[in-house]
Motif scaffolding. Sequence first.
Motif, PDB file in Angstrom:
ATOM      1  N   MET A  15      21.608 -83.309  -7.599  1.00  0.00           N
ATOM      2  CA  MET A  15      21.198 -82.578  -8.762  1.00  0.00           C
ATOM      3  C   MET A  15      21.544 -81.114  -8.265  1.00  0.00           C
ATOM      4  N   ARG A  16      22.373 -80.264  -8.835  1.00  0.00           N
ATOM      5  CA  ARG A  16      22.319 -78.961  -8.617  1.00  0.00           C
ATOM      6  C   ARG A  16      21.002 -78.188  -9.187  1.00  0.00           C
ATOM      7  N   ARG A  17      20.878 -77.103  -8.261  1.00  0.00           N
ATOM      8  CA  ARG A  17      19.606 -76.203  -8.871  1.00  0.00           C
ATOM      9  C   ARG A  17      20.117 -75.283  -9.663  1.00  0.00           C
ATOM     10  N   LYS A  18      19.434 -75.075 -10.662  1.00  0.00           N
ATOM     11  CA  LYS A  18      19.931 -73.839 -11.670  1.00  0.00           C
ATOM     12  C   LYS A  18      19.295 -72.666 -11.474  1.00  0.00           C
ATOM     13  N   GLY A  19      19.899 -71.489 -11.722  1.00  0.00           N
ATOM     14  CA  GLY A  19      19.238 -70.033 -11.366  1.00  0.00           C
ATOM     15  C   GLY A  19      18.044 -69.787 -12.133  1.00  0.00           C
ATOM     16  N   PHE A  20      17.615 -68.784 -12.389  1.00  0.00           N
ATOM     17  CA  PHE A  20      16.252 -68.385 -13.317  1.00  0.00           C
ATOM     18  C   PHE A  20      16.867 -68.408 -14.678  1.00  0.00           C
ATOM     19  N   PHE A  21      17.947 -67.724 -14.919  1.00  0.00           N
ATOM     20  CA  PHE A  21      18.461 -67.901 -16.479  1.00  0.00           C
ATOM     21  C   PHE A  21      18.932 -69.273 -16.815  1.00  0.00           C
ATOM     22  N   GLY A  22      19.442 -70.010 -15.986  1.00  0.00           N
ATOM     23  CA  GLY A  22      20.040 -71.249 -16.357  1.00  0.00           C
ATOM     24  C   GLY A  22      18.896 -72.218 -16.410  1.00  0.00           C
ATOM     25  N   ALA A  23      17.731 -72.152 -15.848  1.00  0.00           N
ATOM     26  CA  ALA A  23      16.480 -72.948 -15.927  1.00  0.00           C
ATOM     27  C   ALA A  23      15.794 -72.360 -17.318  1.00  0.00           C
ATOM     28  N   LEU A  24      15.842 -71.177 -17.650  1.00  0.00           N
ATOM     29  CA  LEU A  24      15.265 -70.699 -19.016  1.00  0.00           C
ATOM     30  C   LEU A  24      15.843 -71.092 -20.222  1.00  0.00           C
ATOM     31  N   LEU A  25      17.276 -71.566 -20.178  1.00  0.00           N
ATOM     32  CA  LEU A  25      18.046 -71.884 -21.362  1.00  0.00           C
ATOM     33  C   LEU A  25      18.241 -73.365 -21.329  1.00  0.00           C
ATOM     34  N   ASP A  26      17.633 -74.153 -20.353  1.00  0.00           N
ATOM     35  CA  ASP A  26      17.732 -75.710 -20.138  1.00  0.00           C
ATOM     36  C   ASP A  26      16.978 -76.143 -21.387  1.00  0.00           C
ATOM     37  N   THR A  27      17.803 -76.765 -22.344  1.00  0.00           N
ATOM     38  CA  THR A  27      17.124 -77.176 -23.498  1.00  0.00           C
ATOM     39  C   THR A  27      16.335 -78.685 -22.994  1.00  0.00           C
ATOM     40  N   ARG A  28      16.894 -79.364 -22.028  1.00  0.00           N
ATOM     41  CA  ARG A  28      16.261 -80.751 -21.618  1.00  0.00           C
ATOM     42  C   ARG A  28      14.849 -80.596 -20.951  1.00  0.00           C
ATOM     43  N   PHE A  29      14.654 -79.254 -20.439  1.00  0.00           N
ATOM     44  CA  PHE A  29      13.732 -78.946 -19.696  1.00  0.00           C
ATOM     45  C   PHE A  29      13.920 -79.749 -18.247  1.00  0.00           C
ATOM     46  N   ASP A  30      14.922 -79.827 -17.685  1.00  0.00           N
ATOM     47  CA  ASP A  30      14.886 -80.657 -16.402  1.00  0.00           C
ATOM     48  C   ASP A  30      14.810 -79.666 -15.290  1.00  0.00           C
ATOM     49  N   ALA A  31      14.857 -78.412 -15.395  1.00  0.00           N
ATOM     50  CA  ALA A  31      14.694 -77.381 -14.558  1.00  0.00           C
ATOM     51  C   ALA A  31      13.567 -76.405 -14.966  1.00  0.00           C
ATOM     52  N   MET A  32      12.586 -76.091 -14.216  1.00  0.00           N
ATOM     53  CA  MET A  32      11.269 -75.716 -14.229  1.00  0.00           C
ATOM     54  C   MET A  32      11.317 -74.154 -14.081  1.00  0.00           C
ATOM     55  N   VAL A  33      10.846 -73.320 -15.075  1.00  0.00           N
ATOM     56  CA  VAL A  33      10.964 -71.734 -14.637  1.00  0.00           C
ATOM     57  C   VAL A  33       9.535 -71.337 -14.064  1.00  0.00           C
ATOM     58  N   THR A  34       8.406 -72.060 -14.267  1.00  0.00           N
ATOM     59  CA  THR A  34       7.140 -71.721 -13.722  1.00  0.00           C
ATOM     60  C   THR A  34       7.331 -71.494 -12.204  1.00  0.00           C
ATOM     61  N   PRO A  35       7.730 -72.365 -11.431  1.00  0.00           N
ATOM     62  CA  PRO A  35       7.681 -72.241 -10.008  1.00  0.00           C
ATOM     63  C   PRO A  35       8.348 -70.951  -9.779  1.00  0.00           C
ATOM     64  N   MET A  36       9.294 -70.432 -10.334  1.00  0.00           N
ATOM     65  CA  MET A  36       9.905 -69.333 -10.070  1.00  0.00           C
ATOM     66  C   MET A  36       9.404 -68.069 -10.225  1.00  0.00           C
ATOM     67  N   LEU A  37       8.440 -68.225 -11.080  1.00  0.00           N
ATOM     68  CA  LEU A  37       7.824 -67.047 -11.796  1.00  0.00           C
ATOM     69  C   LEU A  37       6.321 -66.770 -10.916  1.00  0.00           C
ATOM     70  N   VAL A  38       5.816 -68.037 -10.431  1.00  0.00           N
ATOM     71  CA  VAL A  38       4.572 -67.733  -9.585  1.00  0.00           C
ATOM     72  C   VAL A  38       4.322 -66.759  -8.625  1.00  0.00           C
ATOM     73  N   ARG A  39       5.406 -66.517  -7.798  1.00  0.00           N
ATOM     74  CA  ARG A  39       5.238 -65.640  -6.593  1.00  0.00           C
ATOM     75  C   ARG A  39       5.131 -64.172  -7.560  1.00  0.00           C
TER      76      ARG A  39
END
Length: 108
Positions: free
Chosen positions: A1-25
Amino acid sequence: MRRKGFFGALLDTRFDAMVTPMLVRGFYLLSLAIITLFSVLLFLGIWGLGGSSPYDEGSDWPFYAAIVVTPLFWLFQVVLVRLALEFVINQFKITEELQKIRRNTSGR
């Protein structure tokens, strides 16, 4: 499974990629800055209760109270934010591990 960037995760309509872990820091660093600012304001506010400037002869209790209360306030707030963020991150790690288990057992 390929990791998506921030905007890729943000626009992922299946919610396979999570944005929250990217924003926590960033949220933690912002929280530290805000807590530190409020701690400095608390220190100055308690110190100002004495009604005199720090260079005048006056009551010293507000200064000593500020020295005791401010670090305790700062530490308490940082611990609360850290606990909340660790809980959130832990939930995401559990989800990732469950997804790995599902992928490993689905082929059997």
